[in-house]
Structure formats: structure tokens, C-alpha cells
Design an enzyme around this catalytic site. Structure first.
Site, PDB file in Angstrom:
ATOM      1  N   GLU A   7      13.583  -1.481  13.426  1.00 30.50           N
ATOM      2  CA  GLU A   7      14.961  -1.481  12.960  1.00 30.50           C
ATOM      3  C   GLU A   7      15.334  -0.500  12.206  1.00 30.50           C
ATOM      4  OE1 GLU A   7      16.849  -5.330  11.940  1.00 30.50           O
ATOM      5  OE2 GLU A   7      17.075  -4.352  10.012  1.00 30.50           O
ATOM      6  N   PHE A  28      18.842   1.683   9.889  1.00 28.40           N
ATOM      7  CA  PHE A  28      20.208   1.749   9.430  1.00 28.40           C
ATOM      8  C   PHE A  28      20.699   3.133   9.410  1.00 28.40           C
ATOM      9  CE2 PHE A  28      17.467   1.486   5.686  1.00 28.40           C
ATOM     10  CZ  PHE A  28      18.153   2.606   4.860  1.00 28.40           C
ATOM     11  N   PRO A  29      22.016   3.229   9.836  1.00 33.22           N
ATOM     12  CA  PRO A  29      22.607   4.481   9.602  1.00 33.22           C
ATOM     13  C   PRO A  29      22.510   5.162   8.226  1.00 33.22           C
ATOM     14  CG  PRO A  29      24.145   2.983  10.625  1.00 33.22           C
ATOM     15  CD  PRO A  29      23.101   2.206   9.947  1.00 33.22           C
ATOM     16  N   THR A  77      21.556  -1.030  12.929  1.00 34.94           N
ATOM     17  CA  THR A  77      22.372  -2.039  12.011  1.00 34.94           C
ATOM     18  C   THR A  77      23.981  -1.551  12.202  1.00 34.94           C
ATOM     19  OG1 THR A  77      22.109  -1.046   9.775  1.00 34.94           O
ATOM     20  CG2 THR A  77      20.368  -2.658  10.623  1.00 34.94           C
ATOM     21  N   TRP A  78      24.749  -2.536  11.787  1.00 28.29           N
ATOM     22  CA  TRP A  78      25.970  -2.583  11.730  1.00 28.29           C
ATOM     23  C   TRP A  78      26.594  -2.820  10.316  1.00 28.29           C
ATOM     24  CZ3 TRP A  78      29.512  -0.606  15.355  1.00 28.29           C
ATOM     25  CH2 TRP A  78      30.897  -0.979  15.114  1.00 28.29           C
ATOM     26  N   GLY A 123      28.049 -11.563  10.410  1.00 25.89           N
ATOM     27  CA  GLY A 123      28.499 -10.610   9.339  1.00 25.89           C
ATOM     28  C   GLY A 123      29.043 -11.484   7.974  1.00 25.89           C
ATOM     29  N   TYR A 127      17.440 -18.028  11.210  1.00 28.83           N
ATOM     30  CA  TYR A 127      16.839 -18.030   9.932  1.00 28.83           C
ATOM     31  C   TYR A 127      15.808 -19.090   9.525  1.00 28.83           C
ATOM     32  CZ  TYR A 127      21.272 -15.172   9.632  1.00 28.83           C
ATOM     33  OH  TYR A 127      21.988 -14.037   9.783  1.00 28.83           O
ATOM     34  N   LYS A 148      24.346 -21.123  20.368  1.00 26.23           N
ATOM     35  CA  LYS A 148      24.417 -19.527  20.866  1.00 26.23           C
ATOM     36  C   LYS A 148      23.815 -19.386  22.207  1.00 26.23           C
ATOM     37  CE  LYS A 148      24.655 -18.261  15.983  1.00 26.23           C
ATOM     38  NZ  LYS A 148      23.867 -17.358  14.895  1.00 26.23           N
TER      39      LYS A 148
END
Length: 611
Positions: free
Chosen positions: A20, A22-23, A51-52, A111, A154, A175
Site C-alpha cells: 500500500e 499513498f500519493p 490510497t484516496w 471515508g 476492523y 458488503k
């Protein structure tokens, strides 16, 4: 390729793994992350994920990074996508662009929760949870068959609600029933608890792959921040182990590798999971060491010279012996062509002189937003690339400020340890800052609201309780610096005093939310304000203040004021105050280079505020 399909055909002889990222917050960090991903791709992850940011704050960078790794490097990429607190149409735009870039995997997330107190923010009313996003994608003719959808879970409960475990698993099943094909869990450090949770999930009839999130510990400070933000429960023995080595960053990092290896062996040995999701924090060495210790990272293939020989008709001669050292002309031509058209592993441009110049490890001791802005990990304080500052749940002890005096009191209460955080400081005051507490309080009392600082230190042991960092047997140094919010007239007073009396010893940056900026530092100037000397190593610089990093932080700092204001209704005195502060105050950073005089910075600044 869809992740579900890749998992289905993955050889069972060894667990798979994903990385993973992230930007990065800067363009230079973005370029260096591409190089880093290219190197890590040699370890053959089954996929990587990107990631966002909250509310789509990293939309462009997330799509650019995910699109580049998917299309240019052919690495199957999972794009994280949040759906709440998003402007109408943003989810559709993101899905459309992801599809156009060849991305086939989406990690559907809720989010940040809808901001019930924020009257101004329009959100897409179709989405209130990750379940809504899964249902939406599966109901769309454009996206249903194209995307493989994953969801989050989680094992230790969601950090933002008190839902019991059975209810949380029921939501997870909803989900999956709606169309999710894999599950990625929040990070954890209690492997026994994870195993029991996984058994309970399976007992509910959930059969899709569960990919546990594992984050090797990088530094003691970042570990404490992350477990606080994500609500991870850490076994007492792990906390005790870390407490004894917390002042030696190298030992902490080494321990983090061993702990990750132990956790992974335990959970994969249970037979309940077949893969691991690594939270890299945009760093590479620890993940690489974990895989090597597990025996999962294959060594680089040894290239041998081969004989190009045509196989003659068998009626004339015996066939060529079977050997990997003999190749036919046609196969040699094909191999060479493939090598020429394949993407090379990029090497990052070497960092500047005086830094660790190994591309894999030069930023292994990141220091949040004060690290090198060229680092892919620059600015991060949490596992998703954020600052680790959460104003989405306004702390009751921040009060309801309606005047600058109220704000001054809030910052003073923090310095006096009457409150444990502010919107700009997620953790209590450090022992290091306590050594300059008197000076910080004097500045704050005069309306200079301090948000970050450090004392001047000359030759302290790297294991010092307050100032130490890095490996043992080293020595660390610091220049005194302080950052604060100030009114414009004070900024000009500081500028004039530096011009008159600074004599090259004092440098500063100052900027406001309107884009105005002033400094006495050359455009390419760099202030290394924390450095260390260790046996067998180059000088290591962990805290660097420079134009690019300051301006990046400036944008974040003023956005915190805006975010804080948004929790109060339009027209309220609290919102009016915070908006006015954001528009009129300046963020100022001042460094005094005389690290041998502990009072140099403070006596210089206090002369200004008492004028």
C-alpha cells in the site's frame, strides 16, 4: 487483472502479498515514489494499492499514481475510493477515470463520516457508507463487470464507533453479499485476537479472501500516532519491549521487522489467510527485510551467457543436449526483443550531498513534515499519508472560541498541559518542548500562537531521553526554531529586525492564506536543523526546513483553520473568528543557526514582541 482472479490462480506454496502506498505531498516525492515502487515490484507483489484522501483531497495524485503503475509498469493496482463527504459527481468521475486508465480493482471505503455540523459542504446524498458504494458499482452497467471490489474490515472494532463485534461482522457480510470480492483489514498487532476474529467472520458465512493489514513499525513516535488514530490494541509485552528501546530508532525499526515477521508467520500458519497487505508508509527497506526474513523474497536471477546454436536435423547429428546454456537463434531474438521493450527499473535521482545516498534507505528516518521534501514519505504522520491531525471530531476541551483572547488561552492551556491536543498538535507536549516552555509561553502570551518548535542542542547523546534519536552510540545536534501564527504587523517587525541584526544567523519563512510569501533564504536554500553523527554512517539529517516543505505545510495549516471553522454554523461568532484568523494571520517559521547558544533564538524573538 482482477485481484480475485489473481488470488484464485495463485500458487498455494507461498502466501501472496500486496503493498500500500499513498500519493506523496510533493512533485519530487511523487517522482521518487515511482522509482521506489519500480524497485519493490521486483519482489513480485500480487498487486499494489493507492490510497484516496479524505473528501477526494488527493484525487488527481491518487489517479495519476494508480494509473501510472497500472498502465506504464503493468502492476495490477487497487485504487482506494471513499464515497462520503464527496462532492456530487466525484465518485462517478473517479470510477470513469479509473476504468479509462485500465484499473480493475477498487477498495470501496466509507471515508470520513458526513459532517453533521457543517452547513456549507454539499455531499453526494447517495452515499453514507462503503456498502452504498459497493451497491452503486454493482448496479452500474458501466462498472459492474469491470471492477473487482474490495472492502475494509476492523478486527478490533472501528475507531469511530462503538458497534459491537457481531454487528460489525454483520455489516461486513452485507458488503460481501452486495458484491465485494475481497476484504482488507485495518492494521493490528495482536495476532491471537485477529485469528479469533477471522474464525468468527468465517462462521458467519463470509468466504471471500481476507487480507490482513500489517505495518512494520518505523519509529516509536509514528507507531504511537498510528495506533491512536486507528484504535489498534497493542499487547502489553509489545509496549514493554518498545519502551526499553524507544530512544534508539534503529533498534525500534529492527524490532518492527521481527514483530511483523512473527505476526505474519502466526496468522498465515493458522491456515485462515493466504495473503498479506503491507502498509509501507511509502518506505521500502522494512518491507523488503520482512519478506527476506520470511523467505518470500526471491533473489535476483543470475544472468548467464548462452550459446546460440541451431538444432540440426536429427538424421545427421544427435540433438543438442538439453541445457539452459544453449538457446536457438529464434528464442534468442525473442528474448532480446522482450528485454528491450520491457520497462526498466528506474533509479531515483540521488539526494543532496550530506544525506544517505542509498536510494532504498536515504529517508529511512523520516520526521513527518520536517523530513526531506524529496522523500515519498515527506509530511506523513499517519498510515494514509495524512498529518495525523483529526479535527473531524471537535474536542470539547477546545471550547467555543469567540475572540483572539480565547484562542490565546487555548494555546496556553496546551502548553500548560491543561489540554492534551489542539487542532495543530495531535499529541501532548513533548519532553523536548518542555525544556523551552517558558519561552513558548511568553511568545503565546503576546499573541504569537506557537505550533511547533525545538530547542538548540549541542552534542547530546543519541539515547538521551528528551532529545535522542537514531542508533545508539551517536550524537545529535539541533538548531533552535519555532513556528507560530502572527498578525501581519508582527511579521514585518520580525523581518526588519532580521535585516538589521540577524547578521546571517537568523533565517525565516512567512506566508498567509492569500498566497503572500516572504523569506530571506535563497530559493534553493535548505536549513538542516536536526542532524546526527553515528558510528559507520554518513551525517544523517532528519529535520529540514526549506521553501518547498514550508509552503506545503502552510497550505495544510490554513486548511485546518478552515476545517475547524466549518464545524460552526454560518454567521456564528466562532466561525467568523476562525475565518478571520485564517484570512489575516501569517504562518511564520524562524531558525537561529547558533546551536551552541540555547537562548539565541528566544532572546532575539522576545525583543521583537516586547517592542
Amino acid at each position: 487483472m482482477k485481484l480475485s482472479d489473481k488470488i484464485a490462480v495463485h500458487a498455494p506454496t507461498q502466501p501472496f502479498y500486496t503493498f500500500e502506498f499513498f500519493p506523496p505531498r510533493t512533485d519530487q516525492g511523487f517522482d521518487n515514489l515511482i522509482s521506489r515502487i519500480s524497485r519493490l515490484s521486483v519482489l513480485n507483489p500480487i498487486a499494489i494499492s493507492v490510497t484516496w484522501g479524505a473528501g477526494g483531497s488527493t484525487r488527481d495524485r491518487s489517479l495519476d499514481l494508480a494509473g501510472f503503475t497500472q498502465s506504464e509498469y503493468g502492476i495490477d493496482t487497487i485504487l482506494h475510493l471513499t464515497c462520503t463527504n464527496m462532492l456530487p459527481g466525484m465518485v462517478d468521475d473517479a470510477l470513469r477515470e479509473a476504468k479509462a486508465r485500465g484499473i480493475q480493482n477498487i477498495l470501496a471505503l466509507r471515508g470520513d463520516p458526513p459532517r453533521g455540523q457543517e452547513h456549507w459542504t454539499p455531499i453526494d446524498s447517495r452515499f453514507t457508507s462503503g456498502l452504498d458504494l459497493v451497491k452503486y458499482i454493482r448496479s452500474s452497467e458501466d462498472y459492474s463487470s469491470h471492477f473487482c471490489i474490495g472492502v475494509a474490515a476492523y478486527p478490533e472494532g472501528h475507531p469511530e464507533n462503538d458497534t459491537n463485534e457481531d454487528d460489525t461482522i454483520d455489516i461486513l457480510k452485507q458488503k460481501v453479499d452486495a458484491g465485494a470480492e475481497f476484504i482488507v483489514t485495518q492494521l493490528f498487532y495482536d495476532s491471537d485476537r485477529f485469528i479469533e476474529w477471522t474464525k468468527k467472520v468465517r462462521s458467519k458465512g463470509i468466504t471471500v479472501p481476507i487480507i490482513p493489514g500489517v505495518m512494520p513499525i518505523q519509529t516509536y513516535g509514528s507507531f504511537l500516532r498510528v495506533i491512536k488514530l486507528c484504535g489498534a490494541q497493542v499487547p502489553p509485552n509489545i509496549m514493554a519491549d518498545l519502551d526499553t528501546i524507544r530512544h534508539d530508532d534503529q533498534l525500534v525499526k529492527d524490532y518492527g521487522v521481527r514483530l511483523a515477521v512473527d505476526i505474519i508467520r502466526r496468522i498465515t500458519g493458522s491456515g485462515l489467510v493466504s495473503g498479506i497487505h503491507f502498509c509501507t508508509l511509502n518506505l521500502e527497506k522494512s518491507v523488503q527485510l520482512v519478506l527476506e526474513n520470511l523467505g518470500w523474497a526471491g533473489s535476483s536471477p543470475v544472468t548467464k551467457n548462452k550459446l546460440i546454436a541451431e538444432s540440426p536435423p536429427p538424421s545427421i547429428h544427435l540433438p543438442l543436449p538439453s541445457s539452459d546454456l544453449v538457446v536457438t537463434p529464434s528464442l534468442a531474438t525473442t528474448t532480446a526483443a522482450n528485454a528491450l521493450t520491457s520497462k526498466p527499473t528506474l533509479e531515483a535521482e540521488p539526494p543532496g550531498r550530506g544525506e544517505l545516498n542509498n536510494a532504498a534507505t536515504w529517508d529511512e528516518f523520516p520526521n513527518g513534515r520536517f523530513g526531506d521534501y524529496k522523500s515519498p514519505a515527506f509530511g506523513t504522520q499517519d498510515q494514509w499519508g495524512g498529518l495525523g491531525i483529526n479535527v473531524h471530531a471537535v474536542q470539547s476541551h477546545w471550547g467555543n472560541p469567540t475572540s483572539t483572547e480565547d484562542l490565546t488561552k487555548l494555546f496556553l492551556d496546551y502548553l500548560d498541559s491543561n489540554i492534551s491536543s489542539t487542532p495543530f498538535s495531535a499529541s501532548p507536549l513533548s519532553s523536548e518542548s518542555e525544556t523551552i516552555l517558558e519561552h513558548l509561553k511568553k511568545l503565546t502570551n503576546q499573541g504569537l500562537w506557537t505550533v511547533c518548535s525545538q530547542p538548540a542542542i549541542d552534542n547530546a547523546s543519541s539515547t538521551d531521553d528528551a532529545f535522542g534519536w537514531g542508533p545508539k552510540d551517536g550524537y545529535v545536534f539541533q538548531k533552535g526554531f519555532v513556528e507560530f501564527f502572527a498578525e501581519e504587523n508582527v511579521v514585518y517587525q520580525i523581518e526588519k529586525k532580521i535585516e538589521r541584526e540577524g547578521n546571517g544567523w537568523v533565517h525565516f519563512f512567512a506566508a498567509n492564506s492569500q498566497g503572500e510569501f516572504m523569506t530571506n533564504i535563497p530559493e534553493d536554500g535548505r536549513n538542516a536543523v536536526t542532524w546526527g553523527v553515528f558510528p559507520g554512517k554518513e551525517v544523517v539529517q532528519t529535520t529540514i526546513i526549506e521553501r518547498e516543505s514550508f509552503l506545503t505545510w502552510k497550505d495544510d495549516a490554513f486548511s485546518i483553520w478552515a476545517e475547524w471553522a466549518s464545524f460552526y454554523p454560518p454567521g456564528s461568532s466562532q466561525r467568523a473568528l476562525l475565518d478571520r484568523v485564517r484570512k489575516t494571520r501569517w504562518l511564520v517559521s524562524v531558525v537561529h543557526h547558533d546551536f551552541k547558544r540555547s537562548d539565541a533564538l528566544w532572546s532575539f524573538l522576545l525583543d521583537v514582541v516586547y517592542l
